[in-house]
Design a protein around this motif. Structure first.
Motif, PDB file in Angstrom:
ATOM      1  N   SER A 166       0.863  -1.175   0.000  1.00 13.13           N
ATOM      2  CA  SER A 166       0.000   0.000   0.000  1.00 13.13           C
ATOM      3  C   SER A 166       0.901   1.226   0.000  1.00 13.13           C
ATOM      4  O   SER A 166       2.122   1.110   0.151  1.00 13.13           O
ATOM      5  N   PHE A 167       0.304   2.388  -0.164  1.00 15.20           N
ATOM      6  CA  PHE A 167       1.108   3.607  -0.102  1.00 15.20           C
ATOM      7  C   PHE A 167       0.322   4.712   0.598  1.00 15.20           C
ATOM      8  O   PHE A 167      -0.915   4.677   0.660  1.00 15.20           O
ATOM      9  N   ILE A 168       1.065   5.646   1.145  1.00 16.59           N
ATOM     10  CA  ILE A 168       0.479   6.857   1.711  1.00 16.59           C
ATOM     11  C   ILE A 168       1.227   8.045   1.127  1.00 16.59           C
ATOM     12  O   ILE A 168       2.356   7.920   0.665  1.00 16.59           O
ATOM     13  N   VAL A 169       0.571   9.190   1.137  1.00 19.32           N
ATOM     14  CA  VAL A 169       1.226  10.434   0.728  1.00 19.32           C
ATOM     15  C   VAL A 169       1.346  11.322   1.955  1.00 19.32           C
ATOM     16  O   VAL A 169       0.385  11.490   2.722  1.00 19.32           O
ATOM     17  N   LEU A 170       2.536  11.846   2.174  1.00 24.86           N
ATOM     18  CA  LEU A 170       2.800  12.785   3.253  1.00 24.86           C
ATOM     19  C   LEU A 170       3.176  14.115   2.616  1.00 24.86           C
ATOM     20  O   LEU A 170       4.059  14.162   1.748  1.00 24.86           O
ATOM     21  N   THR A 171       2.516  15.183   3.004  1.00 26.20           N
ATOM     22  CA  THR A 171       2.892  16.508   2.510  1.00 26.20           C
ATOM     23  C   THR A 171       3.477  17.308   3.653  1.00 26.20           C
ATOM     24  O   THR A 171       2.830  17.511   4.692  1.00 26.20           O
ATOM     25  N   VAL A 172       4.721  17.748   3.478  1.00 25.28           N
ATOM     26  CA  VAL A 172       5.447  18.496   4.500  1.00 25.28           C
ATOM     27  C   VAL A 172       5.343  19.983   4.188  1.00 25.28           C
ATOM     28  O   VAL A 172       5.561  20.408   3.051  1.00 25.28           O
ATOM     29  N   LEU A 262      -2.416   2.923  -7.825  1.00 24.43           N
ATOM     30  CA  LEU A 262      -1.778   4.171  -8.230  1.00 24.43           C
ATOM     31  C   LEU A 262      -2.775   5.151  -8.836  1.00 24.43           C
ATOM     32  O   LEU A 262      -2.522   6.354  -8.870  1.00 24.43           O
ATOM     33  N   GLU A 263      -3.894   4.645  -9.321  1.00 21.49           N
ATOM     34  CA  GLU A 263      -4.909   5.536  -9.880  1.00 21.49           C
ATOM     35  C   GLU A 263      -5.469   6.480  -8.822  1.00 21.49           C
ATOM     36  O   GLU A 263      -6.032   7.526  -9.152  1.00 21.49           O
ATOM     37  N   SER A 264      -5.316   6.126  -7.550  1.00 17.88           N
ATOM     38  CA  SER A 264      -5.823   6.980  -6.474  1.00 17.88           C
ATOM     39  C   SER A 264      -4.734   7.879  -5.889  1.00 17.88           C
ATOM     40  O   SER A 264      -4.943   8.516  -4.857  1.00 17.88           O
ATOM     41  N   LEU A 265      -3.572   7.944  -6.537  1.00 14.41           N
ATOM     42  CA  LEU A 265      -2.485   8.770  -6.002  1.00 14.41           C
ATOM     43  C   LEU A 265      -2.874  10.245  -5.959  1.00 14.41           C
ATOM     44  O   LEU A 265      -2.525  10.969  -5.020  1.00 14.41           O
ATOM     45  N   SER A 266      -3.594  10.698  -6.975  1.00 14.40           N
ATOM     46  CA  SER A 266      -4.037  12.089  -6.994  1.00 14.40           C
ATOM     47  C   SER A 266      -4.969  12.379  -5.809  1.00 14.40           C
ATOM     48  O   SER A 266      -4.860  13.431  -5.166  1.00 14.40           O
ATOM     49  N   SER A 267      -5.865  11.446  -5.501  1.00 17.27           N
ATOM     50  CA  SER A 267      -6.762  11.614  -4.346  1.00 17.27           C
ATOM     51  C   SER A 267      -5.973  11.617  -3.040  1.00 17.27           C
ATOM     52  O   SER A 267      -6.246  12.412  -2.129  1.00 17.27           O
ATOM     53  N   ALA A 268      -4.969  10.726  -2.945  1.00 17.06           N
ATOM     54  CA  ALA A 268      -4.143  10.670  -1.744  1.00 17.06           C
ATOM     55  C   ALA A 268      -3.379  11.976  -1.538  1.00 17.06           C
ATOM     56  O   ALA A 268      -3.220  12.454  -0.409  1.00 17.06           O
ATOM     57  N   TYR A 269      -2.911  12.555  -2.629  1.00 21.60           N
ATOM     58  CA  TYR A 269      -2.205  13.844  -2.538  1.00 21.60           C
ATOM     59  C   TYR A 269      -3.133  14.929  -2.010  1.00 21.60           C
ATOM     60  O   TYR A 269      -2.757  15.728  -1.141  1.00 21.60           O
ATOM     61  N   ARG A 270      -4.361  14.971  -2.512  1.00 19.60           N
ATOM     62  CA  ARG A 270      -5.331  15.959  -2.030  1.00 19.60           C
ATOM     63  C   ARG A 270      -5.602  15.776  -0.533  1.00 19.60           C
ATOM     64  O   ARG A 270      -5.712  16.731   0.223  1.00 19.60           O
ATOM     65  N   GLU A 271      -5.721  14.504  -0.122  1.00 23.98           N
ATOM     66  CA  GLU A 271      -5.951  14.230   1.304  1.00 23.98           C
ATOM     67  C   GLU A 271      -4.801  14.757   2.162  1.00 23.98           C
ATOM     68  O   GLU A 271      -5.017  15.408   3.186  1.00 23.98           O
ATOM     69  N   SER A 272      -3.576  14.477   1.724  1.00 28.06           N
ATOM     70  CA  SER A 272      -2.425  14.876   2.528  1.00 28.06           C
ATOM     71  C   SER A 272      -2.261  16.389   2.558  1.00 28.06           C
ATOM     72  O   SER A 272      -1.898  16.973   3.588  1.00 28.06           O
ATOM     73  N   LEU A 273      -2.555  17.048   1.423  1.00 28.75           N
ATOM     74  CA  LEU A 273      -2.421  18.508   1.375  1.00 28.75           C
ATOM     75  C   LEU A 273      -3.481  19.174   2.244  1.00 28.75           C
ATOM     76  O   LEU A 273      -3.199  20.135   2.972  1.00 28.75           O
ATOM     77  N   GLN A 274      -4.689  18.639   2.208  1.00 27.17           N
ATOM     78  CA  GLN A 274      -5.760  19.182   3.049  1.00 27.17           C
ATOM     79  C   GLN A 274      -5.409  19.023   4.528  1.00 27.17           C
ATOM     80  O   GLN A 274      -5.575  19.940   5.329  1.00 27.17           O
ATOM     81  N   ALA A 275      -4.884  17.849   4.893  1.00 25.41           N
ATOM     82  CA  ALA A 275      -4.502  17.601   6.286  1.00 25.41           C
ATOM     83  C   ALA A 275      -3.327  18.490   6.702  1.00 25.41           C
ATOM     84  O   ALA A 275      -3.282  19.004   7.828  1.00 25.41           O
ATOM     85  N   ALA A 276      -2.367  18.676   5.786  1.00 28.45           N
ATOM     86  CA  ALA A 276      -1.198  19.506   6.101  1.00 28.45           C
ATOM     87  C   ALA A 276      -1.597  20.957   6.341  1.00 28.45           C
ATOM     88  O   ALA A 276      -1.061  21.623   7.235  1.00 28.45           O
ATOM     89  N   ARG A 277      -2.534  21.455   5.562  1.00 26.07           N
ATOM     90  CA  ARG A 277      -2.979  22.846   5.738  1.00 26.07           C
ATOM     91  C   ARG A 277      -3.693  23.030   7.076  1.00 26.07           C
ATOM     92  O   ARG A 277      -3.575  24.086   7.709  1.00 26.07           O
ATOM     93  N   LEU A 278      -4.412  22.000   7.502  1.00 31.48           N
ATOM     94  CA  LEU A 278      -5.053  22.078   8.818  1.00 31.48           C
ATOM     95  C   LEU A 278      -3.995  22.068   9.922  1.00 31.48           C
ATOM     96  O   LEU A 278      -4.084  22.819  10.898  1.00 31.48           O
ATOM     97  N   ALA A 279      -2.970  21.243   9.764  1.00 27.16           N
ATOM     98  CA  ALA A 279      -1.883  21.189  10.757  1.00 27.16           C
ATOM     99  C   ALA A 279      -1.150  22.515  10.829  1.00 27.16           C
ATOM    100  O   ALA A 279      -0.734  22.954  11.905  1.00 27.16           O
ATOM    101  N   LYS A 280      -0.996  23.190   9.710  1.00 26.03           N
ATOM    102  CA  LYS A 280      -0.299  24.472   9.684  1.00 26.03           C
ATOM    103  C   LYS A 280      -1.092  25.543  10.438  1.00 26.03           C
ATOM    104  O   LYS A 280      -0.523  26.408  11.106  1.00 26.03           O
ATOM    105  N   LYS A 281      -2.420  25.471  10.344  1.00 22.38           N
ATOM    106  CA  LYS A 281      -3.265  26.458  11.030  1.00 22.38           C
ATOM    107  C   LYS A 281      -3.338  26.228  12.530  1.00 22.38           C
ATOM    108  O   LYS A 281      -3.543  27.154  13.307  1.00 22.38           O
TER     109      LYS A 281
END
Length: 420
Positions: A166-172, A262-281
């Motif tokens: 499986s894979f996860i996307v982490l956005t720093v 891998l077809e869901s990689l774009s969705s995973a990226y959106r999830e990680s970016l949304q979560a990262a923006r919440l963490a930043k706030k």
């Protein structure tokens, strides 16, 4: 280069060892063995680049050793040293991948010349392997970057994807905008990528990318338990702490759910970016999982941000493909098929971003390339015409004059270097 000497005569082993150690600054005799069986023990413990072996020995002879080396140590070269000028042995030696053979007694010069040539070949092979690994890594990053924005993976590049369960996307993201003196954001995210690729090795393969004001990382997992969001949080928190300790900056991180396709990689990226923006706030949070986000849909501002970046990515790939294939009879449909995109959609976003149509921009690229080629007065106009995608030199001259104001011939005359 590490050399292993294998011979049942101690005098031969000692003589070869002394000779090579004395003469070679780029090689080392890393071991000596009385027969093939002893050589196998050394091979299992020490990396060996070259074996110089007698062909006839008790226990395991040189041919049996060569066969074993070919099967289990394909990167190791083997030279046979023998007193038997027997064609059958030589033929078998070639069959087992033996690099060369020397007939006893061989001169010092012959032996040193052979070892020096093999050393040169080995260095060249290592350099080529390193370049290939770098090319593969760059291609993998590029393809994953495309997948982040929904650009499909070409079927012929599927083999470059690491094996994974499986894979996860982490956005720093930077937690605040204060940078360590001397750092730029792009340099900082490049460091994040490099640290991630080493730090996550016990858990899988991490591929980091650099974006404007963010650092997405795709982590292909192979050893963690199935769908454990708490385990993912703890892993991410440890990584953020490591980043802060090394880079002396405050970071936050957003985590996607685990995905299988891998077809869901774009969705995973959106999830990680949304979560990262919440963490930043959040003043206290450094890691946020998408499951912690209350909103079901991504904010419109973030979707627009991704849409704009995706369009830029597509345009960049389109222009890159156009420049690479200028000699061909290019059409918008041709490039769209290469990018697995709808031609109408590609033409629309291209004009919106560039400000002119695909065909107009392509002509501009061809004229610019033609001008560069015409600076060389030894190149014929018809050759330039072919190299920039015009099969009819007369039509090329017409289009060139329309854009530049003069014919290709006159342009070339004007750019002829002055005679001394």
């Amino acid at each position: 280069m590490n050399i292993l000497i294998v011979d049942d005569e101690s005098f031969v082993r000692r003589s070869l060892s002394d000779m090579l150690n004395t003469a070679g600054a780029k090689w080392t005799v890393a071991g000596e063995a009385e027969n093939g069986l002893d050589a196998l023990d050394i091979l299992a413990q020490v990396p060996i680049d070259l074996i110089i072996s007698d062909i006839r020995m008790p226990g395991m002879d040189g041919l049996s050793l060569a066969q074993h080396v070919r099967q289990h140590y394909p990167g190791t070269e083997l030279v046979l040293l023998t007193g038997y000028q027997d064609f059958a042995y030589a033929r078998q030696a070639i069959q087992y991948g033996v690099k060369d053979y020397l007939v006893k007694p061989s001169s010092v010069e012959d032996i040193l010349e052979l070892v020096a040539n093999l050393q040169e070949q080995l260095e060249k092979r290592k350099q080529e392997a390193q370049l290939n690994r770098l090319r593969q890594k760059n291609l993998l990053e590029k393809r994953l970057h495309d997948l982040l924005y929904g650009i499909p993976l070409p079927y012929f590049d599927e083999s470059i994807i690491p094996p994974y369960d499986s894979f996860i996307v982490l956005t720093v993201l930077l937690k605040n905008e204060t940078l360590t003196p001397g750092w730029k954001e792009s340099t900082l995210y490049n460091a994040v990528r490099n640290i991630a690729e080493d730090w996550f090795l016990p858990y899988g393969r991490a591929i980091g990318m650099i974006e404007e004001q963010e650092g997405p990382i795709v982590l292909f997992l192979h050893s963690l338990s199935e769908s454990d969001s708490e385990e993912d949080r703890l892993l991410a928190a440890s990584f953020v702490s490591e980043l802060a300790a090394i880079l002396k900056c405050s970071f936050c991180l957003g985590l996607s759910e685990r995905h299988k396709s891998l077809e869901s990689l774009s969705s995973a990226y959106r999830e990680s970016l949304q979560a990262a923006r919440l963490a930043k706030k959040s003043p206290d949070a450094t890691v946020t999982h998408i499951l912690d986000v209350q909103e079901c849909a991504a904010p419109a501002q973030m979707e627009e941000h991704i849409r704009v970046k995706a369009s830029r990515r597509v345009i960049s790939l389109t222009v890159e493909a156009m420049e690479r294939r200028l000699e061909e009879d290019l059409t918008l449909k041709t490039i769209a098929e290469e990018l697995y995109m709808n031609p109408t959609y590609l033409g629309r976003i291209f004009k919106e971003d560039i400000g002119e149509s695909f065909s107009s921009f392509l002509t501009g690229l061809r004229i610019a390339k033609a001008k560069a080629l015409l600076d060389d007065i030894t190149v014929k106009v018809y050759e330039v015409s072919e190299r920039v995608g015009f099969k009819d030199p007369a039509y090329f001259s017409y289009i060139f004059k329309k854009h530049v104001g003069i014919t290709p011939q006159d342009y070339q005359k004007q750019h002829r270097p002055l005679q001394a």
